[in-house]
Design a protein around this motif. Structure first.
Motif, PDB file in Angstrom:
ATOM      1  N   ASP A  63      -6.915   2.808   0.350  1.00 15.36           N
ATOM      2  CA  ASP A  63      -6.500   1.413   0.553  1.00 15.36           C
ATOM      3  C   ASP A  63      -6.030   0.728  -0.727  1.00 15.36           C
ATOM      4  OD1 ASP A  63      -5.927  -1.039   1.556  1.00 15.36           O
ATOM      5  OD2 ASP A  63      -7.902  -1.438   2.396  1.00 15.36           O
ATOM      6  N   GLU A  90       0.834  -1.201   0.000  1.00 12.11           N
ATOM      7  CA  GLU A  90       0.000   0.000   0.000  1.00 12.11           C
ATOM      8  C   GLU A  90       0.869   1.251   0.000  1.00 12.11           C
ATOM      9  OE1 GLU A  90      -3.614   2.130   2.541  1.00 12.11           O
ATOM     10  OE2 GLU A  90      -2.661   0.320   3.322  1.00 12.11           O
ATOM     11  N   ASN A 142     -13.932   1.798   0.483  1.00  9.38           N
ATOM     12  CA  ASN A 142     -12.642   2.341   0.092  1.00  9.38           C
ATOM     13  C   ASN A 142     -12.766   3.629  -0.723  1.00  9.38           C
ATOM     14  OD1 ASN A 142     -11.047   0.470   1.369  1.00  9.38           O
ATOM     15  ND2 ASN A 142     -10.882  -0.890  -0.396  1.00  9.38           N
TER      16      ASN A 142
END
Length: 558
Positions: free
Chosen positions: A149, A57, A136
């Motif tokens: 995310d 990420e 998200n």
């Protein structure tokens, strides 16, 4: 943790907690601003897959710079645990808002345009999110979305293999929207594309299907593929068609029916082939509905578009080109180190009627075509194309005046980001798969074997930004040395000998976006010693020293 100092950030309060992260509100003591700090939970700190997802990420988000993608400000470790500092957002996720209210078709259209633009930016950097869902997507207090995310994002090539659904994947587990436990199917089942559910090769179109599922729910407040268990959801995704959103959401939603249903096509070839194409169609709908798209991040308002002052626009454009030209040529001079190139023959000169400018398609082939690069004389364009089935990305060259493209490569790995040599005789590009990155050089007309200039394993990957020296014999590129540090190197395409030009920053960080000046005497690059703290530097090939040429810091792309 309240009151704890992590670097120069002081923890204020807990914002949220899940299986894959704990997020705190903190104050940046240096800049006096609120930030969000994400850490791995203690219970998964020894879980290798959880750590890889967290680092993934960080890597994916730090590569991207887009107003609709949550910005990473800093990274580091605290008590042996990695942390990530992000911009602090005020608002709520689409998932939370769907529990409280409906979205008007105009709201959905506006958000879809902005999200399509963000996905287009991510896909251009060969980053596929793989977990687009209401949870998200964050909506700020000013009604602008933020995509969150990227922990499941896939980086390094446009196409990749996954086996997200194994033999041990639970099929009778109740469906929960926020599935974050390790070992569970990657991605949230309710918004998975059919190819992701089957564990097939994925490309950027999987994100478009998931976005379509989100838009369907926003217009109807009903999930397009409901089910009590994962198995039932998979069956619905793979075998059942959804009804038009307007049948549930009412006639006002009808303007979005065709777009959403096209996004939800089972066959990826029948969907929009890119986020760019989706955005173009959404903008057309906005225009046909009499909705004006503002220049400030695509905000939509109901008004009559203003007439453009053509003279002012022309003067502004010419001024921009003049500034760019001044920057490129202010360091002009002869280099004693490398020989001058043999210039490419000039393209046919045409007189263009300045009143008849138009944007016309250069390519009309099936599949995704991107990363174009114009030859030095402007007569040809090199680009990467995924072909009819979207399973093999290769390099093509086409005349700007038309005709059939010439296919330069035919390789199972992804060939991307072609870059012309100054003499117009060769093209360098990056070839990637899940295990290695390579710099390949081919002649622009084919017929001569490829030259494998650099080969690096996945732990020291090459970015897609290449730049030639003016002698057409050397290439500069960025190489990652670790998860957070990168350097700029120089390689001779014939001897394959390489050397470090600009080492990684002493305190950690990146050196990237190297661009050699036309005279070959200097090279501009970005130094970023903490994500979002970039400045432009100039490297002198004669003295082998670097000097800073911009004082302000921030996200710099290009």
């Amino acid at each position: 943790m309240i009151g704890t100092r992590i670097s120069h950030f002081e923890i204020i309060r807990l914002i949220g907690q899940g299986g894959m992260g704990v997020v705190y509100l903190a104050e940046d003591q240096r800049l006096n601003r609120p930030v969000a700090i994400k850490l791995l939970p203690s219970e998964v700190i020894d879980d290798k897959s959880a750590l890889e997802r967290f680092e993934n990420e960080i890597r994916a988000t730090s590569i991207l710079s887009h107003p609709v993608i949550c910005q990473v400000l800093d990274v580091g470790t605290f008590d042996g645990k990695p942390f990530m500092v992000m911009e602090y957002l005020e608002g709520a996720s689409i998932r939370q808002l769907l529990r409280e209210r409906s979205f008007t078709p105009t709201e959905v259209l506006q958000l879809a345009i902005e999200l399509a633009d963000a996905l287009d930016s991510a896909h251009e950097h060969h980053i596929i999110h793989r977990d687009i869902k209401p949870g998200n997507i964050f909506l700020s207090d000013r009604n602008h979305p933020k995509l969150l995310d990227f922990g499941l994002a896939k980086i390094s090539s446009e196409l990749f293999d996954i086996s997200d659904i194994g033999d041990d994947t639970p099929t009778k587990k109740p469906v929960v929207e926020d599935v974050t436990d390790t070992g569970v199917t990657m991605g949230t089942v309710l918004y998975m594309s059919p190819e992701q559910a089957r564990g097939e090769v994925l490309d950027a179109r999987t994100d478009l299907f998931s976005l379509g599922a989100v838009l369907y729910e926003m217009t109807t407040r009903v999930k397009p593929f409901p089910g009590e268990t994962s198995a039932l959801v998979f069956d619905s995704i793979l075998n059942k068609n959804t009804s038009p959103p307007s049948q549930i959401g009412g006639p006002s939603v009808e303007m979005l029916d065709k777009v959403i249903l096209k996004l939800l096509e089972k066959n990826p070839n029948q969907r929009f082939q890119s986020a760019k194409a989706l955005r173009a169609e959404l903008l057309r709908i906005a225009r046909d509905q009499g909705l004006q798209v503002s220049s400030s991040r695509y905000a939509i308002s109901v008004s009559v578009p203003k007439r453009v002052n053509f003279l002012s626009a022309t003067i502004g454009t010419l001024a921009l080109f003049a500034i760019i030209a001044l920057i490129r040529f202010q360091f002009h001079g002869d280099s004693p180190t490398f020989s001058q190139p043999t210039p490419e023959p000039e393209a046919n000169t045409q007189v263009i009627d300045e009143t008849s400018h138009a944007i016309i398609p250069l390519t009309t082939d099936p599949g995704r075509e991107d990363t174009p690069s114009v030859s030095p004389n402007g007569g040809r364009v090199a680009y990467s194309s995924s072909g009819l089935e979207g399973k093999n990305t290769d390099i093509y060259v086409k005349l700007t005046q038309g005709g059939n493209p010439l296919r330069l490569t035919n390789h199972p790995d992804a060939d991307v980001h072609p870059t012309w040599s100054p003499d117009g005789q060769r093209i360098a590009f990056v070839r990637k798969n899940s295990k290695r990155s390579q710099i390949i050089v081919v002649p622009t007309l084919g017929g001569t074997p490829e030259i494998e200039v650099v080969t690096i394993d996945k732990n020291h990957t090459i970015t897609t930004s290449l730049s030639w020296l003016h002698d057409s014999q050397h290439i500069v590129y960025e190489r990652w040395k670790s998860e957070f540090d990168s350097e700029i190197r120089l390689v001779n395409i014939h001897t394959k000998e390489s050397e470090t030009l600009v080492a990684a920053p002493e305190n950690g960080g990146r050196h990237y976006s190297a661009a050699v000046a036309p005279d070959g005497r200097s090279m501009a690059f970005v130094r970023d010693e903490g994500v979002g703290n970039g400045s432009i530097f100039l490297f002198d090939f004669r003295s082998l020293t670097s000097s800073q040429i911009t004082d302000e810091v921030g996200h710099i792309m290009g």
